[in-house]
Design a protein around this motif. Structure first.
Motif, PDB file in Angstrom:
ATOM      1  N   LYS A  39     -19.145  17.769 148.543  1.00  0.00           N
ATOM      2  CA  LYS A  39     -20.608  17.792 148.465  1.00  0.00           C
ATOM      3  C   LYS A  39     -21.132  19.133 147.957  1.00  0.00           C
ATOM      4  O   LYS A  39     -22.337  19.356 147.888  1.00  0.00           O
ATOM      5  CB  LYS A  39     -21.200  17.523 149.859  1.00  0.00           C
ATOM      6  CG  LYS A  39     -21.082  16.098 150.337  1.00  0.00           C
ATOM      7  CD  LYS A  39     -22.157  15.233 149.723  1.00  0.00           C
ATOM      8  CE  LYS A  39     -22.141  13.831 150.319  1.00  0.00           C
ATOM      9  NZ  LYS A  39     -23.248  13.015 149.785  1.00  0.00           N
ATOM     10  N   GLY A  40     -20.228  20.059 147.652  1.00  0.00           N
ATOM     11  CA  GLY A  40     -20.651  21.360 147.158  1.00  0.00           C
ATOM     12  C   GLY A  40     -20.913  22.396 148.227  1.00  0.00           C
ATOM     13  O   GLY A  40     -21.473  23.462 147.939  1.00  0.00           O
ATOM     14  N   VAL A  41     -20.515  22.126 149.465  1.00  0.00           N
ATOM     15  CA  VAL A  41     -20.704  23.079 150.556  1.00  0.00           C
ATOM     16  C   VAL A  41     -19.602  24.129 150.504  1.00  0.00           C
ATOM     17  O   VAL A  41     -18.436  23.814 150.246  1.00  0.00           O
ATOM     18  CB  VAL A  41     -20.674  22.350 151.921  1.00  0.00           C
ATOM     19  CG1 VAL A  41     -20.799  23.345 153.078  1.00  0.00           C
ATOM     20  CG2 VAL A  41     -21.786  21.313 151.997  1.00  0.00           C
ATOM     21  N   ASP A  42     -19.965  25.385 150.747  1.00  0.00           N
ATOM     22  CA  ASP A  42     -18.977  26.464 150.827  1.00  0.00           C
ATOM     23  C   ASP A  42     -18.336  26.419 152.208  1.00  0.00           C
ATOM     24  O   ASP A  42     -18.988  26.685 153.216  1.00  0.00           O
ATOM     25  CB  ASP A  42     -19.653  27.820 150.597  1.00  0.00           C
ATOM     26  CG  ASP A  42     -18.659  28.980 150.666  1.00  0.00           C
ATOM     27  OD1 ASP A  42     -17.484  28.767 150.316  1.00  0.00           O
ATOM     28  OD2 ASP A  42     -19.064  30.073 151.084  1.00  0.00           O
ATOM     29  N   VAL A  43     -17.057  26.095 152.270  1.00  0.00           N
ATOM     30  CA  VAL A  43     -16.338  25.935 153.528  1.00  0.00           C
ATOM     31  C   VAL A  43     -15.294  27.033 153.658  1.00  0.00           C
ATOM     32  O   VAL A  43     -14.455  27.216 152.771  1.00  0.00           O
ATOM     33  CB  VAL A  43     -15.652  24.557 153.610  1.00  0.00           C
ATOM     34  CG1 VAL A  43     -14.811  24.449 154.878  1.00  0.00           C
ATOM     35  CG2 VAL A  43     -16.688  23.439 153.567  1.00  0.00           C
ATOM     36  N   ALA A  44     -15.350  27.765 154.782  1.00  0.00           N
ATOM     37  CA  ALA A  44     -14.356  28.794 155.089  1.00  0.00           C
ATOM     38  C   ALA A  44     -13.454  28.268 156.195  1.00  0.00           C
ATOM     39  O   ALA A  44     -13.932  27.778 157.216  1.00  0.00           O
ATOM     40  CB  ALA A  44     -15.044  30.079 155.536  1.00  0.00           C
ATOM     41  N   LEU A  45     -12.138  28.358 155.980  1.00  0.00           N
ATOM     42  CA  LEU A  45     -11.165  27.788 156.914  1.00  0.00           C
ATOM     43  C   LEU A  45     -10.437  28.880 157.680  1.00  0.00           C
ATOM     44  O   LEU A  45     -10.005  29.881 157.100  1.00  0.00           O
ATOM     45  CB  LEU A  45     -10.142  26.946 156.153  1.00  0.00           C
ATOM     46  CG  LEU A  45     -10.695  25.748 155.372  1.00  0.00           C
ATOM     47  CD1 LEU A  45      -9.642  25.213 154.407  1.00  0.00           C
ATOM     48  CD2 LEU A  45     -11.132  24.648 156.323  1.00  0.00           C
ATOM     49  N   PRO A  50      -1.302  30.503 159.482  1.00  0.00           N
ATOM     50  CA  PRO A  50      -1.609  30.765 158.075  1.00  0.00           C
ATOM     51  C   PRO A  50      -1.116  29.647 157.158  1.00  0.00           C
ATOM     52  O   PRO A  50      -1.750  29.352 156.141  1.00  0.00           O
ATOM     53  CB  PRO A  50      -0.877  32.076 157.785  1.00  0.00           C
ATOM     54  CG  PRO A  50      -0.686  32.723 159.127  1.00  0.00           C
ATOM     55  CD  PRO A  50      -0.492  31.584 160.084  1.00  0.00           C
ATOM     56  N   THR A  51      -0.011  29.018 157.536  1.00  0.00           N
ATOM     57  CA  THR A  51       0.521  27.920 156.719  1.00  0.00           C
ATOM     58  C   THR A  51      -0.446  26.757 156.685  1.00  0.00           C
ATOM     59  O   THR A  51      -0.669  26.141 155.630  1.00  0.00           O
ATOM     60  CB  THR A  51       1.886  27.461 157.261  1.00  0.00           C
ATOM     61  OG1 THR A  51       2.807  28.547 157.210  1.00  0.00           O
ATOM     62  CG2 THR A  51       2.435  26.306 156.430  1.00  0.00           C
ATOM     63  N   ALA A  52      -1.036  26.431 157.840  1.00  0.00           N
ATOM     64  CA  ALA A  52      -2.000  25.325 157.894  1.00  0.00           C
ATOM     65  C   ALA A  52      -3.208  25.627 157.009  1.00  0.00           C
ATOM     66  O   ALA A  52      -3.705  24.743 156.291  1.00  0.00           O
ATOM     67  CB  ALA A  52      -2.440  25.078 159.332  1.00  0.00           C
ATOM     68  N   VAL A  53      -3.692  26.866 157.041  1.00  0.00           N
ATOM     69  CA  VAL A  53      -4.821  27.241 156.191  1.00  0.00           C
ATOM     70  C   VAL A  53      -4.454  27.111 154.721  1.00  0.00           C
ATOM     71  O   VAL A  53      -5.210  26.556 153.917  1.00  0.00           O
ATOM     72  CB  VAL A  53      -5.291  28.674 156.508  1.00  0.00           C
ATOM     73  CG1 VAL A  53      -6.312  29.151 155.469  1.00  0.00           C
ATOM     74  CG2 VAL A  53      -5.902  28.739 157.898  1.00  0.00           C
ATOM     75  N   ARG A  54      -3.274  27.630 154.348  1.00  0.00           N
ATOM     76  CA  ARG A  54      -2.864  27.551 152.938  1.00  0.00           C
ATOM     77  C   ARG A  54      -2.744  26.110 152.475  1.00  0.00           C
ATOM     78  O   ARG A  54      -3.133  25.765 151.352  1.00  0.00           O
ATOM     79  CB  ARG A  54      -1.544  28.300 152.743  1.00  0.00           C
ATOM     80  CG  ARG A  54      -1.703  29.825 152.758  1.00  0.00           C
ATOM     81  CD  ARG A  54      -0.451  30.515 152.210  1.00  0.00           C
ATOM     82  NE  ARG A  54       0.687  30.340 153.109  1.00  0.00           N
ATOM     83  CZ  ARG A  54       1.025  31.206 154.060  1.00  0.00           C
ATOM     84  NH1 ARG A  54       0.300  32.300 154.248  1.00  0.00           N
ATOM     85  NH2 ARG A  54       2.075  30.990 154.821  1.00  0.00           N
TER      86      ARG A  54
END
Length: 372
Positions: A39-45, A50-54
């Protein structure tokens, strides 16, 4: 208990304003990220792994969180036993943000937050009624929540109006927002989710000592009852412990029903025994009839069982021909016949289409194994 909002999921442009921080890059967190980034939302994870984030970033669920982020909304998607502490940490770290979580129990989280003095005027818990048997970012899907209920569990420390951004998120991912109190939510999920998990698990446990011959006879009945029994025990110990009171109350009532059935079976010729069994079975019929069907409709469907050769393309051909005949398939379940090169496709359709579909499929060479 309130009814779902009348807005149709997906029937609106993007509503959510501001950046979103998602803490927990598992199935739910990554699926939310996928739907919002689309939807174009800026999402920070963010995640302890760290593996799950990557992985989540590689799948397109957002970007890695950074120290300079100032999110308008924080979504906590971590295991139940660390949900409250994580929410509290996010409330403190982001004093301008609204914070929510997606844990399946709400009362214990709110109680713990209040006990430690967290600012619950910026917290509203939620619970998407969606998931999969498999977890982790690799199992995430952007459409996981489409058409699914998503509960906003209200409390007296915050108004639904103040938590409007959370409802915007729910609508943006295609879900249907439902407003319940924390107490209503926990009683409801005990009945429709937590007790069924225990019942499925207890039934599946009976199969451990069964003979191979008995297990080979397994049909759709035992498969239906035990489908969710392979869920993660560690996660479910947390969930059940957090909602122990409501779950135990329903189990006591279920135990009473089973005790009555056992008594009737132990004395099948006693006066009233057969009626007791009939009453329980009839009550089950009445209960299952209340479960909403497709699109939330409260209706029953006819079931048609079609024999399908276990060769490439046969199931696809069957589904294509049903579509060509103009019949809308409401549900589909598959079962294989042990030791035989055939399977059974159980198709749910509206009752008024049953007779015509049987005739048309038989005319095309399909074998009908049963109908109801």
């Amino acid at each position: 208990m309130t009814e779902p909002r009348p807005r149709q999921p997906g029937a609106h442009d993007r509503r959510l304003q501001g950046d979103v921080r998602i803490v927990g890059a598992g199935l739910l967190g990554t699926s939310i990220g996928l739907a919002l980034t689309a939807k174009g939302v800026d999402v920070a994870l963010a995640d302890l792994s760290p593996t799950a984030v990557r992985l989540a970033v590689d799948y397109g669920a957002g970007r890695p969180a950074s120290a300079g982020d100032r999110p308008a909304l924080v979504v906590v998607a971590v295991p139940p036993d660390v949900t409250a502490s994580t929410v509290a940490a996010e409330l403190e770290a982001h004093p301008e943000a609204l914070v929510t979580d997606v844990a399946s129990v709400k009362g214990s989280v709110l109680a713990e937050l209040r006990a430690i003095g967290a600012d619950v005027s910026r917290y509203l818990g939620t619970h998407p009624m969606a998931g999969r048997e498999r977890g982790g970012p690799i199992s995430a899907r952007a459409d996981l929540f489409v058409g699914r209920p998503w509960v906003l569990a209200g409390h007296d420390g915050i108004s639904y109006r103040a938590a409007g951004a959370i409802e915007d998120l729910i609508l943006d991912v295609g879900a249907v927002p439902i407003e319940l109190s924390v107490e209503e939510h926990d009683r409801a999920v005990a009945l429709i989710s937590h007790v069924p998990q225990l019942v499925a698990t207890a039934m599946a446990a009976r199969l451990r000592g069964a003979s191979n011959a008995a297990v080979d006879l397994a049909g759709q009945g035992v498969r239906d009852v035990t489908r969710i029994a392979s869920s993660d025990p560690g996660l479910w110990v947390q969930i059940l412990g957090a909602n122990a009171g409501p779950v135990a109350g329903i189990l006591r009532s279920l135990r009473d029903d089973l005790d009555e059935a056992i008594s009737a079976l132990e004395h099948p010729n006693a006066s009233g025994s057969r009626r007791a069994l009939a009453d329980l079975l009839g009550a089950g019929n009445a209960g299952v009839a209340r479960i909403p069907g497709k699109h939330g409709e409260d209706r029953r469907y006819a079931q048609l069982i079609v024999m399908v050769d276990d060769t490439p393309g046969q199931l696809a051909r069957l589904l294509t021909e049903i579509g060509e005949l103009g019949v809308n398939m409401e549900d589909l379940r598959l079962e294989h016949s042990p030791g035989a090169p055939i399977g059974f496709a159980e198709i749910s359709i509206v009752p008024e289409a049953e007779e015509r579909l049987i005739a048309e499929l038989e005319a095309r060479g399909w074998r009908i194994a049963g109908a109801s």
